[in-house]
Design a protein around this motif. Structure first.
Motif, PDB file in Angstrom:
ATOM      1  N   MET A  43       0.864  -1.179   0.000  1.00  0.00           N
ATOM      2  CA  MET A  43       0.000   0.000   0.000  1.00  0.00           C
ATOM      3  C   MET A  43       0.902   1.230   0.000  1.00  0.00           C
ATOM      4  N   THR A  44       0.280   2.393  -0.007  1.00  0.00           N
ATOM      5  CA  THR A  44       1.044   3.633   0.045  1.00  0.00           C
ATOM      6  C   THR A  44       1.014   4.210   1.451  1.00  0.00           C
ATOM      7  N   ILE A  45       2.021   4.990   1.775  1.00  0.00           N
ATOM      8  CA  ILE A  45       1.999   5.772   3.009  1.00  0.00           C
ATOM      9  C   ILE A  45       2.023   7.263   2.650  1.00  0.00           C
ATOM     10  N   TRP A  46       1.718   7.561   1.379  1.00  0.00           N
ATOM     11  CA  TRP A  46       1.525   8.934   0.874  1.00  0.00           C
ATOM     12  C   TRP A  46       2.811   9.762   0.880  1.00  0.00           C
ATOM     13  N   HIS A  47       3.956   9.112   0.754  1.00  0.00           N
ATOM     14  CA  HIS A  47       5.228   9.837   0.772  1.00  0.00           C
ATOM     15  C   HIS A  47       5.874   9.874  -0.610  1.00  0.00           C
ATOM     16  N   TYR A  48       5.061   9.943  -1.659  1.00  0.00           N
ATOM     17  CA  TYR A  48       5.609   9.957  -3.009  1.00  0.00           C
ATOM     18  C   TYR A  48       6.344  11.269  -3.280  1.00  0.00           C
ATOM     19  N   HIS A  49       7.293  11.222  -4.228  1.00  0.00           N
ATOM     20  CA  HIS A  49       8.189  12.348  -4.471  1.00  0.00           C
ATOM     21  C   HIS A  49       8.840  12.182  -5.841  1.00  0.00           C
ATOM     22  N   GLY A  50       9.522  13.229  -6.309  1.00  0.00           N
ATOM     23  CA  GLY A  50      10.242  13.166  -7.575  1.00  0.00           C
ATOM     24  C   GLY A  50       9.438  13.732  -8.730  1.00  0.00           C
ATOM     25  N   GLY A  51      10.059  13.719  -9.901  1.00  0.00           N
ATOM     26  CA  GLY A  51       9.431  14.253 -11.111  1.00  0.00           C
ATOM     27  C   GLY A  51      10.044  15.554 -11.583  1.00  0.00           C
ATOM     28  N   CYS A  52      10.713  16.280 -10.667  1.00  0.00           N
ATOM     29  CA  CYS A  52      11.422  17.518 -11.013  1.00  0.00           C
ATOM     30  C   CYS A  52      12.755  17.541 -10.263  1.00  0.00           C
ATOM     31  N   HIS A  53      13.542  16.510 -10.429  1.00  0.00           N
ATOM     32  CA  HIS A  53      14.755  16.332  -9.630  1.00  0.00           C
ATOM     33  C   HIS A  53      15.746  17.486  -9.783  1.00  0.00           C
ATOM     34  N   VAL A  54      16.397  17.804  -8.653  1.00  0.00           N
ATOM     35  CA  VAL A  54      17.532  18.718  -8.693  1.00  0.00           C
ATOM     36  C   VAL A  54      18.625  18.082  -9.545  1.00  0.00           C
ATOM     37  N   GLY A  55      19.189  18.861 -10.461  1.00  0.00           N
ATOM     38  CA  GLY A  55      20.223  18.362 -11.352  1.00  0.00           C
ATOM     39  C   GLY A  55      19.689  17.821 -12.651  1.00  0.00           C
ATOM     40  N   ALA A  56      18.391  17.529 -12.707  1.00  0.00           N
ATOM     41  CA  ALA A  56      17.783  17.003 -13.935  1.00  0.00           C
ATOM     42  C   ALA A  56      16.768  17.979 -14.521  1.00  0.00           C
ATOM     43  N   VAL A  57      15.915  18.538 -13.671  1.00  0.00           N
ATOM     44  CA  VAL A  57      14.894  19.492 -14.112  1.00  0.00           C
ATOM     45  C   VAL A  57      15.157  20.884 -13.546  1.00  0.00           C
ATOM     46  N   VAL A  58      15.667  20.946 -12.314  1.00  0.00           N
ATOM     47  CA  VAL A  58      15.969  22.236 -11.680  1.00  0.00           C
ATOM     48  C   VAL A  58      17.423  22.234 -11.203  1.00  0.00           C
ATOM     49  N   ASP A  59      17.973  23.440 -11.038  1.00  0.00           N
ATOM     50  CA  ASP A  59      19.351  23.538 -10.556  1.00  0.00           C
ATOM     51  C   ASP A  59      19.374  23.565  -9.030  1.00  0.00           C
ATOM     52  N   ASP A  60      20.532  23.815  -8.446  1.00  0.00           N
ATOM     53  CA  ASP A  60      20.669  23.776  -6.989  1.00  0.00           C
ATOM     54  C   ASP A  60      19.855  24.857  -6.283  1.00  0.00           C
ATOM     55  N   ASP A  61      19.449  25.888  -7.013  1.00  0.00           N
ATOM     56  CA  ASP A  61      18.588  26.936  -6.453  1.00  0.00           C
ATOM     57  C   ASP A  61      17.143  26.750  -6.894  1.00  0.00           C
ATOM     58  N   TYR A  62      16.845  25.557  -7.432  1.00  0.00           N
ATOM     59  CA  TYR A  62      15.479  25.159  -7.798  1.00  0.00           C
ATOM     60  C   TYR A  62      14.916  25.936  -8.987  1.00  0.00           C
ATOM     61  N   ARG A  63      15.788  26.554  -9.793  1.00  0.00           N
ATOM     62  CA  ARG A  63      15.365  27.197 -11.036  1.00  0.00           C
ATOM     63  C   ARG A  63      15.238  26.133 -12.122  1.00  0.00           C
ATOM     64  N   VAL A  64      14.184  26.228 -12.919  1.00  0.00           N
ATOM     65  CA  VAL A  64      13.935  25.248 -13.970  1.00  0.00           C
ATOM     66  C   VAL A  64      14.925  25.468 -15.113  1.00  0.00           C
TER      67      VAL A  64
END
Length: 583
Positions: free
Chosen positions: A518-539
């Protein structure tokens, strides 16, 4: 229009309750009205407006971020849901919002492509309005790996904790679980701490001593009222981009949102390179909105008739959900209500937690009915989910399971759950558009246990649970004639934990993990730092746009991510303010 005025009046009244009654110090009427000035219904919002920062998503990261940025700037916070309602505010009604399957539910249900039922928040305050309240920080190693400033991280956590975190009481069932974990070898005993350290500990909670929930929406009480506007029931459909002389990338300059009447509103950034659109719409919402706005995998966008402004193949990739497996422990004695308070952080990569007081104040028949409606509650009746591997969990099948639950004696539901969640996880999937409707859920695949390391961690977690059940410390809450094996599989004497049957009437631990996930509702990801955003979270590939929420995480932080998501909102708000002053 009369209906809109009535809704707006109700919204103001509800906001008065939210922003007044949750304050630790009583507010005067003038102070309450001052707080209410920044909250409005989307139907009352102007068709065109201008702000320094536009934050999409009034959830666990969006609220602390908006409160912080409002100190020196004009901030608009857009939330697609409404205010938390009264029956979400107490432990006794923990399951109510999750059971609500209405179109306006604060917990929007979705079923992953894996077949596991899940929920995403649709309410001001986000997941902090729906969860079991457990509060714990990320580990020091997690902070180092993320590249965060440790001093600013600590001060941001403290800012969060001063506003809404409490030390829980430890009732007998939770105390027995703590002692049983120690007896089972999950050592040392770390006592009460917010820190993520190996061993057994008592964590914080966002439920106060009266059992009342405090949420991320409480941070808005710390906002500068003249610096913040909160618009509820506002569904953002796309980010606006334009070309700018001297800038080789598309520049975000606003958003479009719809109100419940279908009217489209436009919000623009004020002139100036320092102003930004910030997505805080969560693991599903942020990648979805990027793709709807033309930032994502080109072939996928074009298949949905969306022109790709930026071909960014990593948007929506690397999405993960920590699998949860649990067992219901029937008790020979009544058990009081408790949500997660004790956690065992094992060396093998699994976390052991528990909840007790199985019925949460709901009659068995009503609880079973709600399970049939939502087929995904975290309640004793979901032990029946173990009878159905994920792909077989249809509404019809779960209706039959709920009917079976309703026929049981109430004493069958006396007890609590012990569950395990694995670290990481390593297995990942993706988020993809199912439709161009921003109100609809995207398609989500988590690929539970695709990687052998995750499966091994689950097996070790289940083995730890078995040792806990068999321990002397937990013996007061188990039947003396019940073996560990019988609790897992004896349908005659312990009918809550019915499990899938096979030809040889046996199964491996690996099979148990896969079939009862089952899930415990802790899903994450999809806009990873280094892949989609930089270290300051800019796309990457655009200007004037950041993503600040759980979609940037590669792994779930700590045993519960809410503390770190709230911390990140405050942390980045402080950093963005400092950057603004430097510019």
């Amino acid at each position: 229009m009369a209906l809109c005025r009535a809704i707006s009046a109700a919204l103001v009244l509800a906001a008065a309750v939210l922003l007044g009654s949750l304050c630790p110090v009583a507010l005067s009427e003038d102070e309450r009205l001052e707080n209410l000035r920044f909250v409005q219904h989307a139907s009352d919002a102007p068709l065109v407006s201008h702000f320094n920062y536009i934050i999409v998503g009034g959830g666990t990261s969006g609220c602390p971020l908006a409160a912080t940025l409002s100190e020196h700037s004009r901030v608009l916070l857009l939330e697609r849901g409404g205010l938390p309602h009264a029956n979400m505010s107490s432990q006794e009604h923990f399951t109510d919002a999750l059971a609500d399957t209405s179109p306006a539910s604060p917990a929007q249900r979705f079923v992953s492509e894996d077949g596991v039922v899940n929920a995403r928040a649709r309410v001001l305050g986000g997941g902090s309005c729906l969860n079991a309240g457990f509060y714990t920080r990320a580990s020091n190693e997690y902070v180092r790996t993320a590249g965060w400033d440790p001093r600013l991280v600590n001060s941001s956590y403290r800012w969060v904790e001063r506003a809404l975190v409490f030390r829980p009481g430890v009732p007998p069932w939770q105390a027995a679980l703590r002692d049983a974990l120690l007896e089972a070898g999950v050592t040392p005993d770390n006592g009460f701490t917010f820190d993520h350290v190996t061993g057994t500990k008592i964590g914080g909670t966002i439920f106060d001593g009266n059992g009342q929930r405090h949420t991320a929406a409480d941070f808005l009480r710390h906002a500068r009222p003249r610096g913040l506007t909160v618009v509820l029931y506002a569904t953002v459909s796309r980010i606006l981009f334009r070309s700018q002389e001297g800038v080789p990338y598309p520049v975000a300059y606003g958003v479009v949102f719809g109100d419940p009447l279908g009217v489209q509103h436009r919000v623009y950034l004020r002139d100036g390179a320092k102003n930004e659109v910030i997505l805080a719409a969560g693991t599903l919402g942020s990648p979805q909105l990027l793709m709807l706005s033309g930032v994502g995998p080109q072939a996928h966008l074009e298949a949905h008739g969306i022109q790709a402004l930026v071909d960014q193949p990593m948007v929506g990739q690397g999405v993960a959900d920590n699998p949860m497996n649990s067992v219901f422990i029937p008790s020979p004695v009544p058990v009081g209500l408790s949500l997660v308070q004790v956690v065992g952080i094992t060396k093998s990569g699994s976390f052991i937690e528990g909840v007790s007081g199985s019925e949460f104040g709901i009659p068995v028949s009503d609880s079973a009915r709600r399970l049939a409606a939502s087929f995904g509650l975290f309640s004793p009746q979901t032990g029946q989910l173990g009878t159905l591997p994920p792909k077989q969990r249809t509404p019809e099948a779960l209706q039959r399971a709920a009917d079976a639950m309703r026929r049981l004696d109430r004493r069958a539901f006396r007890g609590g759950f012990i569950l395990e969640k694995i670290l990481g996880p390593v297995s990942t999937g993706h988020v993809e558009l199912r439709t161009t409707d921003p109100r609809a859920n995207p398609a989500v695949l988590f690929n539970y246990f695709q990687e052998a390391e995750d499966l091994e961690r689950c097996v070790r977690g289940i083995q730890t649970i078995e040792r806990v059940i068999a321990s002397r410390a937990f013996s007061n809450f188990t039947y003396s004639n019940a073996s560990v094996e019988s609790i897992f599989s004896d349908s005659a004497n312990f009918p809550v934990n019915l499990l899938p049957r096979h030809a040889n009437d046996s199964r491996s631990p690996e099979q148990y993990c896969r079939e009862t996930v089952m899930t415990i509702w802790h899903y994450h990801g999809g806009c990873h730092v280094g892949a989609v955003v930089d270290d300051d979270y800019r796309v990457f590939g655009v200007r004037g746009l950041r993503v600040i929420d759980s979609s940037t995480f590669r792994y779930s932080p700590g045993t519960n991510p809410q503390a770190t998501v709230m911390m990140l909102g405050r942390y980045m708000g402080v950093k963005i303010q400092a950057e603004r002053w430097r510019k």
